[in-house]
Design an enzyme around this catalytic site. Sequence first.
Site, PDB file in Angstrom:
ATOM      1  N   TYR A  91       0.745  -1.165   0.109  1.00  0.00           N
ATOM      2  CA  TYR A  91       0.148  -0.104   0.073  1.00  0.00           C
ATOM      3  C   TYR A  91       0.686   1.137  -0.171  1.00  0.00           C
ATOM      4  O   TYR A  91       1.981   1.113   0.277  1.00  0.00           O
ATOM      5  CB  TYR A  91      -0.881   0.283   1.171  1.00  0.00           C
ATOM      6  CG  TYR A  91      -0.447   0.257   2.584  1.00  0.00           C
ATOM      7  CD1 TYR A  91      -0.125   1.515   3.005  1.00  0.00           C
ATOM      8  CD2 TYR A  91      -0.022  -0.609   3.223  1.00  0.00           C
ATOM      9  CE1 TYR A  91       0.075   1.900   4.327  1.00  0.00           C
ATOM     10  CE2 TYR A  91       0.459  -0.351   4.551  1.00  0.00           C
ATOM     11  CZ  TYR A  91       0.668   0.976   4.936  1.00  0.00           C
ATOM     12  OH  TYR A  91       1.086   1.235   6.148  1.00  0.00           O
ATOM     13  N   CYS A  92       0.283   2.332  -0.427  1.00  0.00           N
ATOM     14  CA  CYS A  92       1.146   3.747  -0.308  1.00  0.00           C
ATOM     15  C   CYS A  92      -0.135   4.760  -0.128  1.00  0.00           C
ATOM     16  O   CYS A  92      -0.820   4.094   1.189  1.00  0.00           O
ATOM     17  CB  CYS A  92       1.465   4.194  -2.101  1.00  0.00           C
ATOM     18  SG  CYS A  92       2.490   5.361  -2.013  1.00  0.00           S
ATOM     19  N   TRP A  93      -0.114   5.537  -0.368  1.00  0.00           N
ATOM     20  CA  TRP A  93      -1.026   6.676   0.302  1.00  0.00           C
ATOM     21  C   TRP A  93      -2.582   6.455   0.006  1.00  0.00           C
ATOM     22  O   TRP A  93      -3.360   6.239   0.899  1.00  0.00           O
ATOM     23  CB  TRP A  93      -0.728   8.194  -0.151  1.00  0.00           C
ATOM     24  CG  TRP A  93      -1.837   9.174   0.075  1.00  0.00           C
ATOM     25  CD1 TRP A  93      -2.647   9.820  -0.472  1.00  0.00           C
ATOM     26  CD2 TRP A  93      -2.289   9.315   1.519  1.00  0.00           C
ATOM     27  NE1 TRP A  93      -3.556  10.543   0.345  1.00  0.00           N
ATOM     28  CE2 TRP A  93      -3.550  10.311   1.613  1.00  0.00           C
ATOM     29  CE3 TRP A  93      -1.994   8.975   2.807  1.00  0.00           C
ATOM     30  CZ2 TRP A  93      -4.088  10.706   2.659  1.00  0.00           C
ATOM     31  CZ3 TRP A  93      -2.747   9.319   3.834  1.00  0.00           C
ATOM     32  CH2 TRP A  93      -3.748  10.226   3.649  1.00  0.00           C
ATOM     33  N   GLY A 100       1.600   2.160  -4.363  1.00  0.00           N
ATOM     34  CA  GLY A 100       1.158   0.854  -4.130  1.00  0.00           C
ATOM     35  C   GLY A 100       1.232  -0.171  -5.465  1.00  0.00           C
ATOM     36  O   GLY A 100       1.891  -1.171  -5.216  1.00  0.00           O
ATOM     37  N   MET A 121      -3.583   3.934   2.589  1.00  0.00           N
ATOM     38  CA  MET A 121      -3.530   4.518   3.883  1.00  0.00           C
ATOM     39  C   MET A 121      -4.649   5.439   4.021  1.00  0.00           C
ATOM     40  O   MET A 121      -5.223   5.608   5.108  1.00  0.00           O
ATOM     41  CB  MET A 121      -2.122   5.294   4.270  1.00  0.00           C
ATOM     42  CG  MET A 121      -1.913   5.657   5.844  1.00  0.00           C
ATOM     43  SD  MET A 121      -1.952   4.078   6.591  1.00  0.00           S
ATOM     44  CE  MET A 121      -2.172   4.565   8.251  1.00  0.00           C
TER      45      MET A 121
END
Length: 155
Positions: A91-93, A100, A121
């Site tokens: 995952y990323c933002w 991600g 996130m």
Amino acid sequence: MATVVSAVLRTAAAEQERAIAHFAGKLAFETDPSDVAADLGAGVGGWVLVDSRSQESWDQGHVPGAIHLPTREIAARAALAVPEGTPVVTYCWGPACNGGTKAALEFAKLGYPVKEMIGGMEYWTREGLPVETVDGVTRRPSDPLTAPTGIACAC
């Protein structure tokens, strides 16, 4: 009287076999915050959650239980951080960020089975799920548009 053409059906829905292949394929590549939270909460293992964001973003808050491995470091550090063959969830933002996806691609290039946590996130936080910071674990109220009755959509 003029006939109104459906904007939705201007392109016909896919036939059953193609639809099944498409949606099953999507699920093979993606998971969501609710499913990740369910597994983490139940202690279900067998996979590793990877936060691919910067150090500053990680420090600001991350999913408890995730490991921090920025995308640019995956090729060099993955084998040290994640046992070979272990499924990885990246995952990323959030949905407006493809970090991600980039991280998932790097793990796939290394031969890892991989999924991306859609929503990242941002949606983890919007669902009111726990966030770990340098000061400990916190929780924000859930956004009623993403989790109207709690932390799971029951889908």
